[in-house]
Design an enzyme around this catalytic site. Structure first.
Site, PDB file in Angstrom:
ATOM      1  N   TYR A  33     -13.383 -27.804  96.801  1.00  0.00           N
ATOM      2  CA  TYR A  33     -12.820 -28.482  97.991  1.00  0.00           C
ATOM      3  C   TYR A  33     -13.761 -28.666  99.059  1.00  0.00           C
ATOM      4  O   TYR A  33     -14.889 -28.246  98.901  1.00  0.00           O
ATOM      5  CB  TYR A  33     -11.618 -27.817  98.594  1.00  0.00           C
ATOM      6  N   LYS A 147     -18.236 -24.263  96.895  1.00  0.00           N
ATOM      7  CA  LYS A 147     -17.044 -24.238  97.722  1.00  0.00           C
ATOM      8  C   LYS A 147     -15.938 -24.352  96.593  1.00  0.00           C
ATOM      9  O   LYS A 147     -15.205 -25.555  96.652  1.00  0.00           O
ATOM     10  CB  LYS A 147     -17.212 -25.394  98.804  1.00  0.00           C
ATOM     11  N   GLU A 180     -21.548 -13.856 105.955  1.00  0.00           N
ATOM     12  CA  GLU A 180     -21.033 -14.965 106.673  1.00  0.00           C
ATOM     13  C   GLU A 180     -19.643 -14.458 107.111  1.00  0.00           C
ATOM     14  O   GLU A 180     -19.236 -13.421 106.793  1.00  0.00           O
ATOM     15  CB  GLU A 180     -20.977 -16.443 105.687  1.00  0.00           C
ATOM     16  N   LEU A 205     -22.151 -19.737 101.619  1.00  0.00           N
ATOM     17  CA  LEU A 205     -22.032 -21.167 101.488  1.00  0.00           C
ATOM     18  C   LEU A 205     -22.847 -21.652 102.580  1.00  0.00           C
ATOM     19  O   LEU A 205     -22.977 -21.401 103.701  1.00  0.00           O
ATOM     20  CB  LEU A 205     -20.353 -21.641 101.891  1.00  0.00           C
TER      21      LEU A 205
HETATM   22  N1  PDD Z   1     -14.896 -23.437 105.672  1.00  0.00           N
HETATM   23  N2  PDD Z   1     -18.546 -20.201 105.022  1.00  0.00           N
HETATM   24  C1  PDD Z   1     -17.467 -20.153 104.295  1.00  0.00           C
HETATM   25  C2  PDD Z   1     -17.220 -19.087 103.243  1.00  0.00           C
HETATM   26  C3  PDD Z   1     -16.688 -21.359 104.353  1.00  0.00           C
HETATM   27  O1  PDD Z   1     -15.492 -21.499 103.837  1.00  0.00           O
HETATM   28  C4  PDD Z   1     -16.989 -22.424 105.373  1.00  0.00           C
HETATM   29  C5  PDD Z   1     -16.136 -23.517 105.854  1.00  0.00           C
HETATM   30  C6  PDD Z   1     -18.254 -22.281 106.171  1.00  0.00           C
HETATM   31  C7  PDD Z   1     -18.741 -23.173 106.948  1.00  0.00           C
HETATM   32  O2  PDD Z   1     -18.989 -24.386 106.250  1.00  0.00           O
HETATM   33  P1  PDD Z   1     -18.818 -25.738 106.998  1.00  0.00           P
HETATM   34  O3  PDD Z   1     -19.942 -25.786 108.236  1.00  0.00           O
HETATM   35  O4  PDD Z   1     -19.623 -26.671 106.097  1.00  0.00           O
HETATM   36  O5  PDD Z   1     -17.631 -25.917 107.508  1.00  0.00           O
HETATM   37  C8  PDD Z   1     -18.892 -20.976 105.750  1.00  0.00           C
HETATM   38  C9  PDD Z   1     -13.864 -24.407 105.656  1.00  0.00           C
HETATM   39  C10 PDD Z   1     -13.970 -24.868 107.049  1.00  0.00           C
HETATM   40  C11 PDD Z   1     -12.468 -24.138 105.406  1.00  0.00           C
HETATM   41  O6  PDD Z   1     -12.247 -23.398 104.437  1.00  0.00           O
HETATM   42  O7  PDD Z   1     -11.551 -24.633 105.914  1.00  0.00           O
END
Ligand code: PDD
Length: 287
Positions: A33, A147, A180, A205
């Site tokens: 996703y 992801k 993270e 990620l």
């Molecule tokens: N989450 N780390 C994890 C485990 C994440 O699920 C996310 C993003 C990030 C940040 O990535 P980005 O800057 O590309 O949004 C880091 C999304 C927002 C979610 O699962 O809703």
């Protein structure tokens, strides 16, 4: 609530939108996703999000369900139909529908594509009061760079954080270092003013917001360092914050109940959030 969802080629009433019970995403979490943030009708960092979607799909050997141009069109059409001004677009691709078997289907199946949108209040440019985080053991697998929708460890960590009055969980590896957040990247500002976030590899990620912030930090001539940092170091840091497509840059003012800095959002996090909001406000609006 969004009025429409997109499901395999159709814009359908969100309340009635559904996929087959043998979708491999539903049964096996066999899918990926993306979440793209929307501000003032503009997509934030669409291109790198779609690049990362492409990478996740390739890593799992799932074909693109539609061409990239088509997906870009669908994103915009759904935003228009739902009059989305602020919030997010959720894009999910699963391997498709097949009789349950762990191995990939032996006959070709069409990957399933689902999109939804979520409206939220327009994110404030100022950082607000900041949030608390709670540490949790990082019990995830060794491909956190993909992801995927397989998010159970993240779900449990976030829930434990919420039950402890914290907004986010910070995941800690066997060496005592913060990898993270459950759905965000983790950052600190050290006592000598360095901006530190963990290097990217299979352990986290590679956040798109993280990447953009790196460029913004460079333009502000902040010293940016990618390295592991321990939970103990984070608790002693001058500032801490989290980044994601939906939280932008959000200051962390408490870790496991201990105050970070003076307990208020720090100047670096506040400045970076302002810069990020400015960055998010350029470009052509869709809605
Ligand atoms: N989450 N780390 C994890 C485990 C994440 O699920 C996310 C993003 C990030 C940040 O990535 P980005 O800057 O590309 O949004 C880091 C999304 C927002 C979610 O699962 O809703």
């Amino acid at each position: 609530m969004a009025r429409y969802a997109y499901v395999n080629g159709r814009y359908v009433d969100h309340r009635l939108a559904s996929v087959h019970i043998e979708d491999r995403g539903y049964q096996l979490a066999d899918g990926v996703y993306e979440v793209v943030g929307i501000r003032d009708g503009r997509l934030i960092d669409e291109e790198p999000h779609l690049d990362r979607l492409d990478r996740s799909l390739r890593e799992l050997r799932i074909d693109w369900p539609v061409g990239r141009k088509t997906l870009e069109f669908v994103i915009r059409e759904l935003m228009r139909r739902n009059r989305l001004r602020d919030g997010l677009v959720y894009i999910q691709v699963t391997r498709g529908v097949a009789r349950r078997d762990h191995a990939f289907p032996t006959t070709p199946v069409k990957p399933a594509l689902v999109l939804t949108t979520k409206n939220s209040k327009r994110a404030e440019a100022d950082a607000g009061a900041g949030v608390a985080v709670k540490s949790q053991r990082d019990i995830r697998w060794e491909r956190c760079d993909i992801k995927t929708v397989a998010l159970l460890p993240n779900v449990l960590a976030k829930q434990a954080a919420r039950e402890n009055g914290a907004y986010e969980a910070w995941l800690v590896d066997d060496a005592g270092c913060v990898t993270e957040g459950a759905s965000t990247n983790a950052w600190i500002v050290t006592t000598n003013g360095e901006l530190v976030t963990r290097h990217t590899d299979n352990g986290i990620l590679a956040g798109i917001t993280r990447h953009t912030l790196k460029s913004l930090a460079d333009s502000l001539q902040l010293k940016f360092v990618e390295r592991p940092f321990s939970l103990a170091e984070a608790k002693q840091a001058r500032e801490a914050f989290i980044t994601s497509a939906t939280s932008f840059v959000t200051p962390v003012v408490k870790i496991d109940g201990e105050t970070v800095g003076d307990g208020r959002p720090g100047p670096t996090a506040r400045r970076l959030r302002e810069e990020y909001v400015r960055f998010a406000s350029v470009g052509e609006a869709v809605t």
